[in-house]
Design a protein around this motif. Structure first.
Motif, mmCIF file in Angstrom:
data_model
loop_
_atom_site.group_PDB
_atom_site.id
_atom_site.type_symbol
_atom_site.label_atom_id
_atom_site.label_comp_id
_atom_site.label_asym_id
_atom_site.label_seq_id
_atom_site.Cartn_x
_atom_site.Cartn_y
_atom_site.Cartn_z
ATOM 1 N N MET A 69 -9.063 -2.196 -9.557
ATOM 2 C CA MET A 69 -7.703 -1.567 -10.935
ATOM 3 C C MET A 69 -7.132 -1.656 -11.065
ATOM 4 S SD MET A 69 -6.301 2.105 -9.744
ATOM 5 C CE MET A 69 -6.428 3.232 -11.220
ATOM 6 N N LYS A 70 -6.434 -1.987 -12.525
ATOM 7 C CA LYS A 70 -5.793 -2.800 -12.633
ATOM 8 C C LYS A 70 -4.559 -2.078 -12.505
ATOM 9 C CE LYS A 70 -4.546 -6.999 -14.609
ATOM 10 N NZ LYS A 70 -5.304 -8.314 -15.241
ATOM 11 N N ILE A 71 -3.402 -2.652 -12.320
ATOM 12 C CA ILE A 71 -1.732 -1.918 -12.205
ATOM 13 C C ILE A 71 -0.503 -2.053 -12.423
ATOM 14 C CG2 ILE A 71 -3.619 -0.166 -9.982
ATOM 15 C CD1 ILE A 71 -0.930 -1.427 -8.393
ATOM 16 N N LYS A 72 0.180 -1.870 -13.177
ATOM 17 C CA LYS A 72 1.663 -3.330 -12.906
ATOM 18 C C LYS A 72 2.547 -3.182 -11.950
ATOM 19 C CE LYS A 72 2.260 -1.620 -18.046
ATOM 20 N NZ LYS A 72 3.513 -1.092 -19.025
ATOM 21 N N VAL A 73 2.701 -3.689 -10.921
ATOM 22 C CA VAL A 73 3.742 -3.888 -9.764
ATOM 23 C C VAL A 73 5.000 -3.415 -10.338
ATOM 24 C CG1 VAL A 73 4.983 -5.404 -8.911
ATOM 25 C CG2 VAL A 73 2.890 -6.498 -9.711
ATOM 26 N N SER A 74 5.576 -3.280 -10.850
ATOM 27 C CA SER A 74 6.340 -2.316 -11.253
ATOM 28 C C SER A 74 6.290 -0.161 -11.219
ATOM 29 C CB SER A 74 7.511 -2.223 -12.187
ATOM 30 O OG SER A 74 6.284 -2.244 -13.788
ATOM 31 N N GLU A 75 4.757 -0.583 -10.882
ATOM 32 C CA GLU A 75 4.370 1.074 -11.275
ATOM 33 C C GLU A 75 3.831 1.427 -9.396
ATOM 34 O OE1 GLU A 75 2.587 2.302 -14.572
ATOM 35 O OE2 GLU A 75 4.751 1.884 -16.024
ATOM 36 N N ALA A 76 3.605 0.013 -9.117
ATOM 37 C CA ALA A 76 2.855 0.457 -7.589
ATOM 38 C C ALA A 76 3.646 1.400 -6.358
ATOM 39 C CB ALA A 76 2.779 -0.895 -6.737
ATOM 40 N N THR A 77 2.480 1.490 -5.710
ATOM 41 C CA THR A 77 3.419 2.761 -4.444
ATOM 42 C C THR A 77 3.674 1.983 -3.552
ATOM 43 O OG1 THR A 77 0.951 3.162 -4.110
ATOM 44 C CG2 THR A 77 1.791 5.092 -5.255
ATOM 45 N N ASN A 78 4.420 2.498 -2.227
ATOM 46 C CA ASN A 78 4.233 1.511 -1.572
ATOM 47 C C ASN A 78 3.009 1.557 -1.123
ATOM 48 O OD1 ASN A 78 7.319 3.088 -1.613
ATOM 49 N ND2 ASN A 78 7.645 3.576 0.144
ATOM 50 N N VAL A 79 2.370 2.097 -0.597
ATOM 51 C CA VAL A 79 0.315 2.194 0.026
ATOM 52 C C VAL A 79 -0.153 0.662 -0.730
ATOM 53 C CG1 VAL A 79 -0.675 3.387 -1.116
ATOM 54 C CG2 VAL A 79 -1.249 2.434 1.383
ATOM 55 N N GLN A 80 -0.124 0.705 -2.347
ATOM 56 C CA GLN A 80 -0.144 -0.327 -3.247
ATOM 57 C C GLN A 80 1.118 -1.895 -2.598
ATOM 58 O OE1 GLN A 80 -0.339 1.797 -7.179
ATOM 59 N NE2 GLN A 80 -2.215 2.041 -6.838
ATOM 60 N N LEU A 81 1.833 -1.328 -2.554
ATOM 61 C CA LEU A 81 3.109 -2.228 -2.387
ATOM 62 C C LEU A 81 2.958 -3.059 -1.002
ATOM 63 C CD1 LEU A 81 6.218 -1.608 -3.844
ATOM 64 C CD2 LEU A 81 4.598 -3.399 -5.033
ATOM 65 N N ASP A 82 2.043 -2.085 0.284
ATOM 66 C CA ASP A 82 2.255 -2.622 1.393
ATOM 67 C C ASP A 82 0.800 -3.204 1.658
ATOM 68 O OD1 ASP A 82 4.240 -1.612 2.508
ATOM 69 O OD2 ASP A 82 2.929 0.574 2.700
ATOM 70 N N TRP A 83 0.281 -2.995 0.575
ATOM 71 C CA TRP A 83 -0.937 -3.616 0.554
ATOM 72 C C TRP A 83 -1.127 -5.476 0.227
ATOM 73 C CZ3 TRP A 83 -6.299 -3.334 2.894
ATOM 74 C CH2 TRP A 83 -7.331 -4.275 2.074
ATOM 75 N N LEU A 84 -0.154 -5.154 -1.891
ATOM 76 C CA LEU A 84 -0.450 -6.545 -1.931
ATOM 77 C C LEU A 84 0.671 -7.202 -0.938
ATOM 78 C CD1 LEU A 84 -0.488 -4.785 -5.422
ATOM 79 C CD2 LEU A 84 -1.989 -6.227 -4.827
ATOM 80 N N ALA A 85 1.257 -7.140 -0.150
ATOM 81 C CA ALA A 85 2.121 -8.064 0.371
ATOM 82 C C ALA A 85 0.679 -8.258 1.474
ATOM 83 C CB ALA A 85 3.311 -7.600 1.247
ATOM 84 N N GLY A 86 0.507 -7.439 2.497
ATOM 85 C CA GLY A 86 -0.315 -7.922 3.255
ATOM 86 C C GLY A 86 -2.034 -8.896 2.965
ATOM 87 N N GLU A 121 3.322 -9.856 -13.144
ATOM 88 C CA GLU A 121 3.204 -8.551 -13.432
ATOM 89 C C GLU A 121 2.025 -7.187 -13.297
ATOM 90 O OE1 GLU A 121 6.388 -7.280 -13.472
ATOM 91 O OE2 GLU A 121 6.854 -9.283 -13.335
ATOM 92 N N GLU A 122 0.476 -7.841 -13.433
ATOM 93 C CA GLU A 122 0.078 -5.963 -13.375
ATOM 94 C C GLU A 122 -0.973 -7.520 -12.306
ATOM 95 O OE1 GLU A 122 -1.965 -6.088 -16.977
ATOM 96 O OE2 GLU A 122 -0.333 -4.934 -17.735
ATOM 97 N N VAL A 123 -1.449 -6.549 -11.440
ATOM 98 C CA VAL A 123 -2.737 -6.974 -10.354
ATOM 99 C C VAL A 123 -3.870 -5.939 -10.291
ATOM 100 C CG1 VAL A 123 -0.626 -7.900 -8.889
ATOM 101 C CG2 VAL A 123 -0.977 -5.525 -8.596
ATOM 102 N N GLU A 124 -4.331 -6.524 -9.432
ATOM 103 C CA GLU A 124 -5.741 -5.316 -9.193
ATOM 104 C C GLU A 124 -5.531 -4.746 -7.553
ATOM 105 O OE1 GLU A 124 -8.883 -4.999 -10.152
ATOM 106 O OE2 GLU A 124 -8.072 -5.823 -12.819
ATOM 107 N N VAL A 125 -6.059 -4.017 -7.631
ATOM 108 C CA VAL A 125 -5.557 -3.112 -6.349
ATOM 109 C C VAL A 125 -7.381 -3.185 -6.095
ATOM 110 C CG1 VAL A 125 -3.325 -2.862 -5.670
ATOM 111 C CG2 VAL A 125 -4.794 -0.866 -6.821
ATOM 112 N N LEU A 126 -7.347 -2.566 -5.074
ATOM 113 C CA LEU A 126 -8.640 -1.136 -4.562
ATOM 114 C C LEU A 126 -8.740 -0.638 -5.528
ATOM 115 C CD1 LEU A 126 -8.580 -2.201 -0.752
ATOM 116 C CD2 LEU A 126 -10.299 -3.208 -2.041
#
Length: 124
Positions: free
Chosen positions: A1-18, A115-120
């Motif tokens: 699923m594609k999301i805007k980084v500016s709208e990412a939740t904490n857990v999405q940010l944790d995953w992406l940073a990880g 600015e846009e990324v794929e997340v699980l």
């Protein structure tokens, strides 16, 4: 699923940073709704640079992310917002959030992945 980084939740940010930090054994638990990985001693740990200064602070220091505080009453009614600026070879990135760590992770992820990324899908 594609999301805007500016709208990412904490857990999405944790995953992406990880993923950027190449955290060994990075996984997401549906049960706890948190990210986990292994530390340098191969012990399971919660990975959360959006809430842990030990993890997020290391990224802030290494990436030279500056933190400033601004108070905008007109900004979605959120009051105090941490705003991050990062200059890297002429590039400028910002990230906002309710805490300095969240804002820094918005900035870090956007500076590395765009600015846009794929997340699980399970992180949605």
């Amino acid at each position: 699923m594609k999301i805007k980084v500016s709208e990412a939740t904490n857990v999405q940010l944790d995953w992406l940073a990880g993923t950027l930090e190449k955290v060994e054994g990075l996984t997401y638990s549906e049960r706890t709704k948190k990210c986990y990985g292994y530390d340098e001693r191969k012990l399971m740990m919660r990975y959360s640079p959006t809430t842990s200064w030990a993890q997020g602070g290391e990224i802030i220091g290494r990436e030279k992310i500056s933190i400033v505080w601004a108070h905008f009453h007109w900004c979605a009614g959120t009051g105090d917002i941490g705003e991050i600026y990062r200059s890297d070879e002429g590039n400028h990135f910002t990230g906002t959030g309710p805490t300095a760590l969240v804002a820094a992770m918005h900035c870090y992820v956007a500076s590395k992945l765009g600015e846009e990324v794929e997340v699980l899908d399970e992180l949605a």
